[in-house]
Design an enzyme around this catalytic site. Sequence first.
Site, mmCIF file in Angstrom:
data_model
loop_
_atom_site.group_PDB
_atom_site.id
_atom_site.type_symbol
_atom_site.label_atom_id
_atom_site.label_comp_id
_atom_site.label_asym_id
_atom_site.label_seq_id
_atom_site.Cartn_x
_atom_site.Cartn_y
_atom_site.Cartn_z
ATOM 1 N N TYR A 200 -4.959 0.552 -4.764
ATOM 2 C CA TYR A 200 -3.770 -0.162 -5.166
ATOM 3 C C TYR A 200 -2.802 1.079 -5.614
ATOM 4 O O TYR A 200 -3.179 1.377 -6.898
ATOM 5 C CB TYR A 200 -3.833 -1.422 -6.235
ATOM 6 N N PRO A 292 1.879 -10.864 -2.925
ATOM 7 C CA PRO A 292 0.332 -10.788 -2.444
ATOM 8 C C PRO A 292 -0.438 -9.660 -3.474
ATOM 9 O O PRO A 292 -1.495 -9.441 -3.336
ATOM 10 C CB PRO A 292 0.309 -10.357 -1.180
ATOM 11 N N LYS A 296 -3.716 -13.740 -4.953
ATOM 12 C CA LYS A 296 -3.975 -14.813 -5.419
ATOM 13 C C LYS A 296 -3.647 -16.153 -4.457
ATOM 14 O O LYS A 296 -3.775 -17.318 -4.869
ATOM 15 C CB LYS A 296 -3.334 -14.963 -6.644
ATOM 16 N N TYR A 384 -8.242 -10.828 -11.805
ATOM 17 C CA TYR A 384 -8.396 -10.434 -10.382
ATOM 18 C C TYR A 384 -9.797 -11.144 -9.693
ATOM 19 O O TYR A 384 -9.546 -11.552 -8.900
ATOM 20 C CB TYR A 384 -8.815 -8.700 -10.292
HETATM 21 C C1 PHB Z 1 -5.416 -7.977 2.229
HETATM 22 O O1 PHB Z 1 -4.723 -7.965 3.073
HETATM 23 O O2 PHB Z 1 -6.674 -7.511 2.479
HETATM 24 C C2 PHB Z 1 -4.981 -7.929 0.654
HETATM 25 C C3 PHB Z 1 -3.722 -8.150 0.712
HETATM 26 C C4 PHB Z 1 -3.315 -8.206 -0.719
HETATM 27 C C5 PHB Z 1 -4.088 -7.986 -1.694
HETATM 28 C C6 PHB Z 1 -5.562 -7.332 -1.400
HETATM 29 C C7 PHB Z 1 -5.562 -7.457 0.136
HETATM 30 O O3 PHB Z 1 -3.635 -7.836 -3.143
#
Ligand code: PHB
Length: 389
Positions: A200, A292, A296, A384
């Site tokens: 991230y 996203p 969640k 998380y």
């Molecule tokens: C993903 O598409 O793999 C994805 C999207 C949002 C997130 C984590 C993973 O926070």
Amino acid sequence: MRTQVCIIGGGPSGLLLSQLLQRKGIDTVVLERKTKDYVLSRIRAGILETGMVDLMREAGVAERLDKECFVHDGTVISYGDEHFGINFKDLVDRTVVVYGQTEVTRDLYAAREAMDGKIVYNVDGVVIHGADSDAPYVTYTVDGTEHRIDCEFVAGCDGFHGVSRQTIPLTVRREYEKLYPFGWLGILSETPPVHEELIYASSERGFALCSMRNENLSRYYIQCSLSDHPGDWTDAAFWEELKRRIPTEAAEKLVTGPSIEKSIAPLRSFVTEPMRWGRLFLCGDAAHIVPPTGAKGLNTAASDIHYLYHGMVAHYLDGDSEGLDRYSEKALARVWKAERFSWWMTSLLHRFPDQSEFDLKMQQAEIAFLRTNHAAQVAMAENYVGLPY
Ligand code: PHB
Ligand code: APR
């Protein structure tokens, strides 16, 4: 037709509920507006909390997931060139699973078909009647022919743009919304992931996320303007911008290639209350949307399904309606916590067009606190990996 639970929407929420209920001998019919292939063509996220995995297991749909998923002990947060790990295993002795939502939906369709689950595709003009009566029914058309299903309950699993939420009168319904002044440009590429855990990334040029689906299928996102169109971004421009936002070390390791999917998603926080009106129960995106950033979306849909499934089973098998009577209260309690976490991650890691120097300092201080403070890391890890149901 007659059924016990008429489920509107054949996305992950509707299919999971249908599978779980049928295994308990409770009859359902799923009405889906699109075709199965269309539903499976949607690219969505891929982080599963333990609660979602346990529900898939209880639904008898975890075999491929267990074989093909990645189990992640932690994730990485980067800020410019600096980065640090949040190790969920060390902090809260729990992990998350990486397994695409498309694969979850594919496995649920296969399980439904294996049990001859009733799914009607290409339905149009769905109308829910008498949800506030003891004899609800649903009408719809397929190829212009009118159909009616009498049922005891309706589960609205038809997403944000569905009819179920709209069925609840505005005099009863209260909606909360926050729109974010940016979107996520996402690509899917048949390249090896840049790192074994998700990154991230917060940078002066905006947010970025490095995620994956398998050893040779990666998913990357960059924060973009809401006025952008996917066509504005060549693959080369995307990769160049991504490299500018992640730590140099990762940028040098990044394997690039042609995108096989490219799309932009707006970021929104949204909740509707209540999530029940008479015999109608809202689940998943029909009731709430999260940005996203906290991964969640699907996981909060899963907790809704957990509460509704157990409420329905207690009602049908034990004649106990307490679970159904408390469904909205229990589901919303967990929804709001997921909304808060997703808003917090989004506020922390993105650059806002109208951000002041002071706001920036606050982000920097919050990230410095997260990097150095155990309690802050535990709080992030607990949210998380998924708060208890
Ligand atoms: C993903 O598409 O793999 C994805 C999207 C949002 C997130 C984590 C993973 O926070
Ligand atoms: N009639 C029948 N089906 C409908 C209607 C309608 N009027 N409106 C929508 N649908 C169908 C859609 O075609 C879709 O397949 O309902 C389904 C809703 O599925 P999702 O939008 O995937 O919602 P949900 O099953 O709750 O899954 C939530 O999806 O968007 C992600 O981040 C979100 O991960 C979360 C997950």
